[in-house]
Every structure is written in C-alpha cells, then in structure tokens.
Design a protein around this motif. Sequence first.
Motif, PDB file in Angstrom:
ATOM      1  N   LEU A   1     -56.601 -79.416  41.927  1.00 25.79           N
ATOM      2  CA  LEU A   1     -55.188 -78.818  42.130  1.00 25.79           C
ATOM      3  C   LEU A   1     -54.470 -78.206  40.940  1.00 25.79           C
ATOM      4  N   GLY A   2     -55.062 -78.480  39.802  1.00 21.54           N
ATOM      5  CA  GLY A   2     -54.545 -77.786  38.649  1.00 21.54           C
ATOM      6  C   GLY A   2     -54.905 -76.287  38.506  1.00 21.54           C
ATOM      7  N   ARG A   3     -55.988 -75.988  39.355  1.00 17.42           N
ATOM      8  CA  ARG A   3     -56.507 -74.441  39.418  1.00 17.42           C
ATOM      9  C   ARG A   3     -55.336 -73.646  40.517  1.00 17.42           C
ATOM     10  N   GLN A   4     -55.641 -72.516  40.556  1.00 16.48           N
ATOM     11  CA  GLN A   4     -55.004 -71.566  41.633  1.00 16.48           C
ATOM     12  C   GLN A   4     -55.630 -71.635  42.591  1.00 16.48           C
ATOM     13  N   VAL A   5     -55.601 -72.651  43.739  1.00 18.83           N
ATOM     14  CA  VAL A   5     -56.261 -72.738  44.851  1.00 18.83           C
ATOM     15  C   VAL A   5     -55.427 -72.409  46.107  1.00 18.83           C
ATOM     16  N   GLN A   6     -55.895 -71.904  47.126  1.00 17.46           N
ATOM     17  CA  GLN A   6     -55.235 -71.742  48.410  1.00 17.46           C
ATOM     18  C   GLN A   6     -54.478 -72.943  48.975  1.00 17.46           C
ATOM     19  N   PRO A   7     -53.255 -72.817  49.507  1.00 13.41           N
ATOM     20  CA  PRO A   7     -52.596 -73.951  50.217  1.00 13.41           C
ATOM     21  C   PRO A   7     -53.459 -74.889  51.076  1.00 13.41           C
ATOM     22  N   SER A   8     -54.250 -74.161  51.830  1.00 11.74           N
ATOM     23  CA  SER A   8     -55.102 -75.023  52.632  1.00 11.74           C
ATOM     24  C   SER A   8     -55.986 -75.921  51.852  1.00 11.74           C
ATOM     25  N   CYS A   9     -56.472 -75.694  50.830  1.00 13.46           N
ATOM     26  CA  CYS A   9     -57.395 -76.443  49.926  1.00 13.46           C
ATOM     27  C   CYS A   9     -56.566 -77.473  49.152  1.00 13.46           C
ATOM     28  N   GLN A  10     -55.148 -77.080  48.692  1.00 15.48           N
ATOM     29  CA  GLN A  10     -54.476 -78.040  48.104  1.00 15.48           C
ATOM     30  C   GLN A  10     -54.023 -79.119  49.140  1.00 15.48           C
ATOM     31  N   LYS A  11     -53.765 -78.738  50.429  1.00 21.48           N
ATOM     32  CA  LYS A  11     -53.241 -79.716  51.247  1.00 21.48           C
ATOM     33  C   LYS A  11     -54.768 -80.680  51.702  1.00 21.48           C
ATOM     34  N   THR A  12     -55.774 -80.270  51.799  1.00 22.64           N
ATOM     35  CA  THR A  12     -57.178 -81.140  51.826  1.00 22.64           C
ATOM     36  C   THR A  12     -57.174 -81.972  50.490  1.00 22.64           C
ATOM     37  N   CYS A  13     -56.808 -81.449  49.297  1.00 21.85           N
ATOM     38  CA  CYS A  13     -57.100 -82.235  47.967  1.00 21.85           C
ATOM     39  C   CYS A  13     -56.165 -83.254  48.007  1.00 21.85           C
ATOM     40  N   LEU A  14     -54.753 -82.984  48.595  1.00 24.72           N
ATOM     41  CA  LEU A  14     -53.841 -84.078  48.384  1.00 24.72           C
ATOM     42  C   LEU A  14     -53.932 -85.152  49.496  1.00 24.72           C
TER      43      LEU A  14
END
Length: 541
Positions: free
Chosen positions: A54-67
């Motif tokens: 999450l600290g990297r610049q990743v796409q919203p879809s990846c952010q959502k899955t991580c969260l």
Amino acid sequence: MDLNIILSQLETANEEEIEKLLRQYNLENSRTFSFDQKEETLRSKLCQGVLSVLGRQVQPSCQKTCLETLRILSRDKRVLAPVATKEGMLILGEMARLNAGENGDDNYRKSSQEDTQSDEEERVVVEALKCLCNVVYNSPAAQQVSVDVQLANGLCASLGMSRTWHHEVGLFTLRLLFLLSALRPDVRGILRREWHAVRLLTEFLEHTLNVSWVGPYEAARPDPQALPMPAEDNERAMEALKALFNLTLSDAGGEEDDHQFRLIAAILRHLLMLKTETEEKTEEVHSHAINLLNNLPVSCLDVLIDVPVQGGLEIYGGKNMDAVQLLIDFMEKRIDKQGSNYKEGLTPVLSLLTEGSRHYREIRRYIKAQVLPPLKDVKIRPEIGTTTRNKLVRLMTHVDMGVKQSAAEFLFVLCKESVDNLLKYTGYGNAAGLLVARGLLAGGRGETQYSQDEDSDTEEYKSAKPFINPITGHVEEPMPNPIEEMTEEQKEYEAQKLVNMFDKLSRQNVIRPMGVRPDGTLAPLEETLCDPREDSGSDSD
C-alpha cells in the motif's frame, strides 16, 4: 492458502500477481473470524507486507484488494502491531482520505475539490475506513497513534464535507468517530473544543433528517403523508447519535453549549416524530435519541414541549405533549418486550421521563394522568394487572437493582415525592426498597419542592381507604382469625413461644431486629425511638 507462499511472492511478484494472490486469500477467509494461533507470526508478517504494498504507487484495484486483506487480518487483535504504528496509521488515513496532521482540514478540502473519485477509488476509501474501525477497536496502541497523528482532525474535516458523502463513506467515517470518542475519553474534549465536532454532527443530523425550522428551536411537523426515512439515512443518523452521546457525556457550560444543546433537543424531538422503513429500526433510532436526550441539561428539555407554532393543550399551559406521549409509548413497548434487557432498554427512558417530570410540572401532570390515574378499584393488588401502573409497580421488585430503582424513582416523582401518595398507589411492600434507600421509612417527602394542588381522590377510594391493607395496597378479603377460638392461656402461650423464637434467633445473630429512627433510617431496635409522623400535606395534581 499457505501463508508462506503468499509472503514469499509479496516481495517479488508484480502488482497484478499480488492482487490475484490476495484476492484468492480474501475469498477463502471472507467469513473467518477465528484464527489459528500457530500462524500468528505469519499473519503479522502478512500485515506488514500488505502495508508495504500500500505504501507503493499501485492501482486502486490493487489497493482495494490489499485493504480487504488487511480488514480480514485486523479481526485478530494479536497481529496488529505492524499496523498500530505511525507509518501504518498514516497509510490507512491517506487511503481513507482522512489527511491527518496539522493541516488535515485544508488537505481534505483540497483533495475533495480536486479529485473526482471513480467507483473503484471510492471502494478504496470505504475499505480503508473499515480497516481503521477494526484496528482502532482492537488495538489500544492504534488508539494512541490515532491521537498522535490527529486522526480526529481528519475525521472532523471529513464531517465538514458530509453533504458530498456517499452512504458507506459517511457510515464508516461516523463509526470511526464513535469508536475513537468511546475508547479514548481524553479525545472527547479535543473533538468538542478544537474541532467543533458537536456542531458538525448537529449540522449533519439537521441535513440528514431534512429539518425545516419554523421558529427558534422548533422544527416543522413532519408531513404525515411523507415516505418513511430511508434505511441508509437512518443508519448514518444512528452512528451520528452514538458519537454525539460520547461527546456530550462530559459536562461543559457556557451560552454556546446551551444553544447547541437546545438545538440538539429540537432535532431529537423532530426525530422522535419520524418513522423509518420498519418498526424495529424506528424503535432503534428512537432509543439512541433517548440516550442522547439523557445527556443534555434538563433545562433544555423544555424544547420538547414548547413549540408555539404547532401549539399545545390548554389544560397543560399550552404545552405540546406529542413528544412526551411518544416517550410514554416507547416506555410501554420496552416494558412489554419479552426477554429484553431492561437495564439497557428501559432505564434510559425511565430516567428521562423522571427528570422531565421532576423539573416540568406540565410533563409530570400529563404523565401522571396516564400512568397513575385517580384510584377507583382497590380490591386488586397494585402489581397485578395490565395497566402501566401495574407493570411499573411489578418492576419495583425487579431482580436488577438499577431497573428497580429507576421504576420506583419514576413513580415517586409522579407522586411529587410524597411517601403517603406513593404508598397509596404501590403499597408499602413494593415501596420499601426506595424508602429505605431514601431514609423515608417514617414517611414525609423528598427534597424536591412541588406545587401544592387540591386533593383528587375519588369517592370510591375515599370510601375504601379505611379497609386498605397498607402493606399490600389493596382491600383484602376477610380472613379467618386463627386465634379466635383460643383461650386466653393458649394465646399467652403462643405469644411467649414466638418471643422465645425471636430471642433465640437474635442471640445467634441469625436475625437482627431493626427499627426506624426519627429521621426515617433503619437502625438496631435498641437504638430506635418512636416518633410520630408529620402530616405530609396534599400531593395530588
């Protein structure tokens, strides 16, 4: 899914592979709430790994899955150490658009104005808020970090833009504010003084409930033909009420607070008049409104009955009793609810009605007319029957001390704290607990001063009064006299036998004979003296 495989690939896999991997983990554990303690260390490392992604610049879809992964992991309070850090909380705060820190308010407004969120980006905000709720609830360390990074500032900044919220963003922002104010009492003062959270929450309720003002502290009557309050609005309103309850627990004076509290009371009166999509949800939101009303200064409760535009009842000084009637109806529903928790469900409304009756003559007279109407039939014990009075008298001997005291105090205030009047409606046996606690076993009145009105006893009661058993509070059927056919010698023998039994039990400390002091308190029999009761005067409305 093997956590070791996930951990090894988190370090080397690209964004798409990480998202696919974590999505599979989320699917398998979406309903998992109990975790294997043997994998505790691995789950803690997974928390750290997800935060790194999450600290990297990743796409919203990846952010959502991580969260989503982090939300599942945050159900286990033992693995939250990596998240309950300044870095971890700031990452989550940023994902949730709660730009904490000294310039949180400015940052939030700037981000809200510059960014038009896609559906995917909004889901990221919602998932981040859910994570924060779990983490703050389960981790005292995270609660402290939330204070350190001024998360409260970010929450209030978001609250200031509440009209732009979508439902879930608003719901979980309010829930996070509730959790933080509930778990950290020291934050309540900061939220009130520095971030004006009470005012912001009041404005949010005013907007959500579509309050239309027709006078100072008077909202327009809801349209009887209007549709019920939507379920989503009701959900957000309840979270706001819970947060306001926490923030108003501590006392704070001043004209500004008085104005704000009266405004809240007026909004809550309006809310009591509203219906939601189901009777159950209506009762739930009304329960939260009643809890909050209990926190407000009693001097603000006149707003409930003083609505000049709508008008009121001439018999009660022109005061409007619609809200009071709703509170009475709510009380009766809670009494009749089988298997309910009376302490949580009933005592708040009893407390509110008690204080309202103690300080406002019109409220007391209105409630007494319904709860304690003039007595006519005194052949039945006060606790037997289906009237509201019968139900409340039964509660006076409830096993829960809080419930018992609340019911007794309510009836006592309706009787203008006159012992004689209370005994008339309840009988001495039911009222004994209250009288002992108040030191009023010898009769008299409580400390509150009430108006003196004329007697309102019915002719039926007056004619039956000499035959009423003061202990049970009703006229008993004639009982056969067990000593009627005894000789004087037999009576004397039985009396001496009884004295000896009492003496033996007393000497063995099985019982301790007690008497009533002149001040109405209990004391050992040898310490008490007889003292005639004083005339307590008339007490009826």
